[in-house]
Design a protein around this motif. Sequence first.
Motif, PDB file in Angstrom:
ATOM      1  N   ASP A 103       0.988  -1.360   0.152  1.00  0.00           N
ATOM      2  CA  ASP A 103       0.004  -0.132   0.182  1.00  0.00           C
ATOM      3  C   ASP A 103       0.937   1.324  -0.075  1.00  0.00           C
ATOM      4  O   ASP A 103       0.346   2.332  -0.428  1.00  0.00           O
ATOM      5  N   GLY A 104       2.013   1.080   0.644  1.00  0.00           N
ATOM      6  CA  GLY A 104       3.083   2.277   0.331  1.00  0.00           C
ATOM      7  C   GLY A 104       2.633   3.377   1.356  1.00  0.00           C
ATOM      8  O   GLY A 104       2.689   4.607   0.982  1.00  0.00           O
ATOM      9  N   PRO A 133      -6.186   5.320   8.070  1.00  0.00           N
ATOM     10  CA  PRO A 133      -7.058   4.262   7.021  1.00  0.00           C
ATOM     11  C   PRO A 133      -6.996   3.212   7.478  1.00  0.00           C
ATOM     12  O   PRO A 133      -6.295   2.559   8.337  1.00  0.00           O
ATOM     13  N   PRO A 134      -8.055   2.195   6.898  1.00  0.00           N
ATOM     14  CA  PRO A 134      -8.167   0.954   7.212  1.00  0.00           C
ATOM     15  C   PRO A 134      -6.833   0.169   6.575  1.00  0.00           C
ATOM     16  O   PRO A 134      -6.408   0.579   5.673  1.00  0.00           O
ATOM     17  N   GLU A 135      -6.623  -0.989   7.110  1.00  0.00           N
ATOM     18  CA  GLU A 135      -5.374  -1.636   6.557  1.00  0.00           C
ATOM     19  C   GLU A 135      -5.993  -2.386   5.061  1.00  0.00           C
ATOM     20  O   GLU A 135      -7.277  -2.460   5.182  1.00  0.00           O
ATOM     21  N   ASP A 136      -5.052  -2.335   4.457  1.00  0.00           N
ATOM     22  CA  ASP A 136      -5.234  -2.993   2.811  1.00  0.00           C
ATOM     23  C   ASP A 136      -6.288  -2.269   1.875  1.00  0.00           C
ATOM     24  O   ASP A 136      -6.917  -2.824   1.459  1.00  0.00           O
ATOM     25  N   CYS A 137      -6.492  -0.910   2.273  1.00  0.00           N
ATOM     26  CA  CYS A 137      -7.148  -0.282   1.479  1.00  0.00           C
ATOM     27  C   CYS A 137      -6.646   0.066   0.155  1.00  0.00           C
ATOM     28  O   CYS A 137      -7.453   0.820  -0.684  1.00  0.00           O
ATOM     29  N   GLY A 138      -5.287  -0.200  -0.184  1.00  0.00           N
ATOM     30  CA  GLY A 138      -4.707   0.319  -1.357  1.00  0.00           C
ATOM     31  C   GLY A 138      -4.100   1.679  -1.261  1.00  0.00           C
ATOM     32  O   GLY A 138      -3.776   2.320  -2.286  1.00  0.00           O
ATOM     33  N   GLY A 139      -3.239   2.002  -0.176  1.00  0.00           N
ATOM     34  CA  GLY A 139      -2.831   3.291  -0.208  1.00  0.00           C
ATOM     35  C   GLY A 139      -3.538   4.475  -0.091  1.00  0.00           C
ATOM     36  O   GLY A 139      -4.532   4.480  -0.171  1.00  0.00           O
ATOM     37  N   ILE A 140      -2.847   5.641  -0.139  1.00  0.00           N
ATOM     38  CA  ILE A 140      -3.608   6.729  -0.142  1.00  0.00           C
ATOM     39  C   ILE A 140      -4.436   7.028  -1.216  1.00  0.00           C
ATOM     40  O   ILE A 140      -5.551   7.547  -1.123  1.00  0.00           O
ATOM     41  N   TRP A 141      -4.297   6.389  -2.416  1.00  0.00           N
ATOM     42  CA  TRP A 141      -4.903   6.443  -3.708  1.00  0.00           C
ATOM     43  C   TRP A 141      -6.503   5.521  -3.166  1.00  0.00           C
ATOM     44  O   TRP A 141      -7.628   5.856  -3.497  1.00  0.00           O
ATOM     45  N   PHE A 146     -11.854   4.636  -1.250  1.00  0.00           N
ATOM     46  CA  PHE A 146     -12.853   4.112   0.010  1.00  0.00           C
ATOM     47  C   PHE A 146     -13.613   5.035   0.266  1.00  0.00           C
ATOM     48  O   PHE A 146     -14.948   4.705   0.471  1.00  0.00           O
ATOM     49  N   LEU A 147     -13.137   6.345   0.793  1.00  0.00           N
ATOM     50  CA  LEU A 147     -14.040   7.193   1.227  1.00  0.00           C
ATOM     51  C   LEU A 147     -15.221   7.589   0.339  1.00  0.00           C
ATOM     52  O   LEU A 147     -16.396   7.806   0.841  1.00  0.00           O
ATOM     53  N   ALA A 148     -14.663   7.772  -1.013  1.00  0.00           N
ATOM     54  CA  ALA A 148     -15.677   8.235  -1.855  1.00  0.00           C
ATOM     55  C   ALA A 148     -16.907   7.097  -1.954  1.00  0.00           C
ATOM     56  O   ALA A 148     -18.151   7.330  -1.889  1.00  0.00           O
TER      57      ALA A 148
END
Length: 188
Positions: A103-104, A133-141, A146-148
């Motif tokens: 996820d970086g 952020p939740p773990e494993d949600c794909g990094g900042i992007w 996810f929020l959207a």
Amino acid sequence: MKKKNKESQSLYQIKVTLVGSKPPIWRRLIVNDNIRLDQLHSILQVAMGWFNCHLHQYRVGSSYIGIPDQDNDIDVTDERKVYLQDIVSNVKDNFVYEYDFGDGWEHKIVLEKILPLDSSKSPVVIKGNNACPPEDCGGIWGYSDFLAAIQDPKHADHEEMLEWVGGEYDPDAFDMNLINKKLNELKF
């Protein structure tokens, strides 16, 4: 990296900011100057809200500090042998803590103040903003996507993302008391 006396001489006020987060996700902590970087890793996991499910490392200039791996092509200094005071000693000194290489997640850590050693509890979070952020949600992007999805009931992934995160998620949540309770439970 210069080696210093490993006895705690002072307290450091550090600010940890999740790089690229908007609005910013950050924590301000007080820690002893003589903590090892493997201990700092545990503190950062609790303070930020991560679950220690992934690899991590520190970047100090062009040097890497973490858990050495003989299969890795990068020269990594053992974090169990490096103390915080070895890598930052002046106000505004900074370095990067990377968590979850997939996820970086990058965290910029800045030494804000050097305080006299007193009877204050350390480590302690004294301020912060926004939920991790939740773990494993794909990094900042991925976090942005996810929020959207969770904030728009008409979004195609709304229900799936809410179910994935456990039913609810408040991006503004920050519970300093809970974090400090968990930090107080750390044993070094």
